[in-house]
Scaffold this motif. Structure first.
Motif, PDB file in Angstrom:
ATOM      1  N   SER A 104     -15.984   4.254  -2.024  1.00 34.76           N
ATOM      2  CA  SER A 104     -15.775   2.859  -1.620  1.00 34.76           C
ATOM      3  C   SER A 104     -14.285   2.600  -1.438  1.00 34.76           C
ATOM      4  CB  SER A 104     -16.330   1.888  -2.662  1.00 34.76           C
ATOM      5  OG  SER A 104     -15.471   1.862  -3.786  1.00 34.76           O
ATOM      6  N   GLY A 105     -13.963   1.465  -0.870  1.00 33.68           N
ATOM      7  CA  GLY A 105     -12.555   1.093  -0.716  1.00 33.68           C
ATOM      8  C   GLY A 105     -11.883   0.905  -2.070  1.00 33.68           C
ATOM      9  N   PHE A 106     -12.631   0.324  -2.985  1.00 31.36           N
ATOM     10  CA  PHE A 106     -12.105   0.114  -4.340  1.00 31.36           C
ATOM     11  C   PHE A 106     -11.712   1.470  -4.952  1.00 31.36           C
ATOM     12  CE2 PHE A 106     -11.657  -1.264  -8.597  1.00 31.36           C
ATOM     13  CZ  PHE A 106     -11.762  -2.637  -8.684  1.00 31.36           C
ATOM     14  N   ASN A 123      -8.595   3.028  -3.450  1.00 34.64           N
ATOM     15  CA  ASN A 123      -7.340   2.530  -4.031  1.00 34.64           C
ATOM     16  C   ASN A 123      -7.060   3.178  -5.384  1.00 34.64           C
ATOM     17  OD1 ASN A 123      -6.003   0.882  -2.207  1.00 34.64           O
ATOM     18  ND2 ASN A 123      -7.385  -0.842  -2.599  1.00 34.64           N
ATOM     19  N   SER A 156      -8.446  -4.579  -6.321  1.00 33.08           N
ATOM     20  CA  SER A 156      -8.584  -3.122  -6.506  1.00 33.08           C
ATOM     21  C   SER A 156      -7.226  -2.440  -6.582  1.00 33.08           C
ATOM     22  CB  SER A 156      -9.446  -2.508  -5.400  1.00 33.08           C
ATOM     23  OG  SER A 156      -8.944  -2.812  -4.130  1.00 33.08           O
ATOM     24  N   ASP A 163      -1.579  -5.213   0.775  1.00 32.29           N
ATOM     25  CA  ASP A 163      -2.725  -5.376   1.667  1.00 32.29           C
ATOM     26  C   ASP A 163      -2.169  -5.339   3.091  1.00 32.29           C
ATOM     27  OD1 ASP A 163      -4.207  -6.028  -0.640  1.00 32.29           O
ATOM     28  OD2 ASP A 163      -5.219  -7.707   0.339  1.00 32.29           O
ATOM     29  N   SER A 184      -6.760 -10.775   2.523  1.00 35.39           N
ATOM     30  CA  SER A 184      -8.170 -11.070   2.770  1.00 35.39           C
ATOM     31  C   SER A 184      -8.537 -12.536   2.634  1.00 35.39           C
ATOM     32  CB  SER A 184      -9.035 -10.216   1.853  1.00 35.39           C
ATOM     33  OG  SER A 184      -8.597 -10.318   0.514  1.00 35.39           O
ATOM     34  N   ASP A 239      -3.162  -1.128   2.310  1.00 33.16           N
ATOM     35  CA  ASP A 239      -4.625  -1.185   2.227  1.00 33.16           C
ATOM     36  C   ASP A 239      -5.121  -1.976   3.439  1.00 33.16           C
ATOM     37  OD1 ASP A 239      -7.256  -1.819   1.778  1.00 33.16           O
ATOM     38  OD2 ASP A 239      -6.976  -2.504  -0.278  1.00 33.16           O
ATOM     39  N   ALA A 291      -8.086  -2.654   4.678  1.00 35.96           N
ATOM     40  CA  ALA A 291      -9.516  -2.980   4.660  1.00 35.96           C
ATOM     41  C   ALA A 291      -9.920  -3.982   5.748  1.00 35.96           C
ATOM     42  CB  ALA A 291      -9.904  -3.527   3.287  1.00 35.96           C
ATOM     43  N   HIS A 292      -9.061  -4.996   5.970  1.00 36.63           N
ATOM     44  CA  HIS A 292      -9.407  -6.008   6.979  1.00 36.63           C
ATOM     45  C   HIS A 292      -8.690  -5.773   8.302  1.00 36.63           C
ATOM     46  CE1 HIS A 292     -11.909  -8.850   4.688  1.00 36.63           C
ATOM     47  NE2 HIS A 292     -11.193  -8.447   3.642  1.00 36.63           N
ATOM     48  N   THR A 344     -11.428   0.934   4.241  1.00 34.20           N
ATOM     49  CA  THR A 344     -12.808   0.851   3.773  1.00 34.20           C
ATOM     50  C   THR A 344     -13.759   0.988   4.953  1.00 34.20           C
ATOM     51  OG1 THR A 344     -14.439  -0.530   2.677  1.00 34.20           O
ATOM     52  CG2 THR A 344     -12.738  -1.684   3.869  1.00 34.20           C
ATOM     53  N   GLY A 386     -18.088   2.778   1.899  1.00 32.29           N
ATOM     54  CA  GLY A 386     -17.246   3.957   1.698  1.00 32.29           C
ATOM     55  C   GLY A 386     -15.789   3.566   1.789  1.00 32.29           C
TER      56      GLY A 386
HETATM   57  C1  PLP Z   1     -12.892  -5.341   0.452  1.00 29.78           C
HETATM   58  C2  PLP Z   1     -11.617  -4.780   0.058  1.00 29.78           C
HETATM   59  C3  PLP Z   1     -11.560  -3.625  -0.734  1.00 29.78           C
HETATM   60  C4  PLP Z   1     -12.781  -2.982  -1.332  1.00 29.78           C
HETATM   61  O1  PLP Z   1     -13.508  -2.249  -0.382  1.00 29.78           O
HETATM   62  P1  PLP Z   1     -14.978  -1.750  -0.743  1.00 29.78           P
HETATM   63  O2  PLP Z   1     -15.235  -0.657   0.230  1.00 29.78           O
HETATM   64  O3  PLP Z   1     -15.893  -2.920  -0.579  1.00 29.78           O
HETATM   65  O4  PLP Z   1     -14.943  -1.247  -2.150  1.00 29.78           O
HETATM   66  C5  PLP Z   1     -10.316  -3.099  -1.023  1.00 29.78           C
HETATM   67  N1  PLP Z   1      -9.192  -3.678  -0.558  1.00 29.78           N
HETATM   68  C6  PLP Z   1      -9.204  -4.796   0.191  1.00 29.78           C
HETATM   69  C7  PLP Z   1      -7.926  -5.389   0.682  1.00 29.78           C
HETATM   70  C8  PLP Z   1     -10.428  -5.390   0.531  1.00 29.78           C
HETATM   71  O5  PLP Z   1     -10.439  -6.505   1.262  1.00 29.78           O
END
Ligand code: PLP
Length: 402
Positions: free
Chosen positions: A107-109, A112, A135, A188, A192, A217, A219-220, A247, A256
């Protein structure tokens, strides 16, 4: 008495104080509309930016892969669970991001945790933007880093101030093995809750000046920024950000995490990352979906364009109505309400009118900064957006927000 009883009492207490979160149950797929309690609702708050979670092409690719590989990898990757599909997905992600190599995690968590814990420990130095994701914060805590600095959100002058402090600490003492303390800057990519973008060029140039390592990170940002290739592509910083975390659970529509960077870095993570060594790799479905998602993103920019056009329309109409959408620079569209109870009431009224948009409140954002975070996607039609906008206008007037 049960020794866990005090925790159970906390639950009751949370319910009494209105801090308890009741989670809604979806009875349909994760589309622009979905079903909850038998009711059809406009989905205005998922991270399914490109509609990949229910895209027929991804579904077909997953079905095909599951028929070939079965459903699960059967073991951690270093023992006997390393599928050709994992390697293919990693190669696809590295190519998409313009990185030398990429590395998949559950996962993304977890990505990290691996990205941070594996490169910094007790004796190193960690620097964070004050609005970094939970995370990242937890990863630094679990790494037991003692010397930590937090800089004001996206404030490069403040980052330089803490870098100077970090440099002093680094100069004053070496680590017990005689090596130099690592200074890691984490941020980030897209924040988010507000939707603004990290000042990555500034961070990279300050990192160079002070000899720090950089981690973003994204993710977004993946599937959203830089024609879908993410924040590094957006700022044309290929090869200049040391660690790129991402992520698969947002724009890629599955589950993932990923780390991308130089070959040697990824090699090091593969040897040392404990959640990789001791936790099973991605399922077949997740890996197959990513390969297909990257293929679609690489072939055509139309979904990313549609996402941005929808976001621009939504923001323009909200502003016209008099809503405050904060400092967003991306499709994340917060409607600022401030008061926690107001945000709750706003969301409850939207629900009755067929719009699903959960309130975002403490501890996800600071107290008094509650909001409803609207997430448009490429899968929404203009008619869908218009419906949502009309209902926001209605509730906004009822509650005296506009
Ligand atoms: C959602 C998010 C994560 C976690 O990602 P997952 O794959 O849902 O565990 C980590 N970092 C940021 C900035 C996020 O927005």
């Amino acid at each position: 008495m049960n020794p866990l009883q005090p925790y159970f009492d906390t639950i009751e207490d949370m319910k009494n104080k209105g801090l308890y979160t009741a989670v809604r149950v979806l009875e349909s797929s994760q589309g622009p509309w979905f079903r909850i309690d038998g009711k059809k609702l406009l989905n205005f708050c998922s991270n399914n930016y490109l509609g990949f979670a229910q895209d027929k092409r991804l579904v077909a690719a997953v079905v095909k892969a599951v028929k070939k590989y079965g459903v699960g990898p059967g073991a951690v990757r270093p023992i006997s669970g390393n599928l050709a599909l994992h390697m293919e997905a990693e190669k696809a992600l590295a190519t998409l991001k313009g990185a030398e190599a990429a590395f998949l995690l559950p996962s993304g968590f977890v990505a990290n945790l691996v990205a941070i814990q594996t490169v910094v420990g007790k004796e190193d130095i960690a620097i964070s933007d004050e609005l970094n994701h939970a995370s990242i914060i937890d990863a630094i805590r679990l790494a037991q880093v003692k010397t930590k600095f937090i800089y004001k959100h996206n404030d490069m002058a403040d980052l330089e101030r803490v870098l100077k402090e970090a440099k002093k600490v680094q100069k004053a003492e070496k680590k017990s093995d005689g090596s130099e303390k690592i200074i890691l800057i984490t941020t980030d990519g897209v924040f988010s809750m507000d939707g603004d973008i990290a000042r990555l060029p500034g961070i990279v140039s300050l990192a160079k000046k002070y000899g720090a390592v950089t981690m973003v990170d994204d993710a977004h940002g993946e599937g959203v920024l830089g024609e879908g290739r993410g924040i590094v592509h957006h700022f044309k910083l290929h090869g200049q950000v040391d660690i790129e975390v991402g992520t698969l659970s947002k724009a890629f529509g599955v589950l993932g995490g990923v780390i991308a960077g130089k070959k040697e870095l990824i090699e090091y993570y593969r040897q040392k990352g404990r959640p990789y060594l001791f936790s099973t790799g991605l399922t077949v479905a997740d890996a197959a979906a990513v390969v297909e998602g990257v293929r679609i993103l690489t072939k055509s920019k139309s979904l990313v364009k549609k996402l941005w056009a929808n976001a621009a329309y939504l923001r323009k109409e909200f502003k016209k109505l008099g809503f405050d959408t904060g400092s967003t620079e991306t499709p994340i569209t917060p409607v600022m309400l401030g008061d926690e109870n107001l945000a709750k009431e706003f969301s409850a009224r939207l629900f009755k009118l067929g719009v699903f948009a959960t309130p975002i409140k403490f501890p996800m954002v600071a107290l008094g900064k509650a909001r409803i975070r609207v997430m448009p996607s490429a899968a929404h039609t203009k008619k869908d957006l218009d419906y949502g906008i009309r209902m926001f206008a209605k509730v906004g007037k009822e509650l005296g927000v506009i």
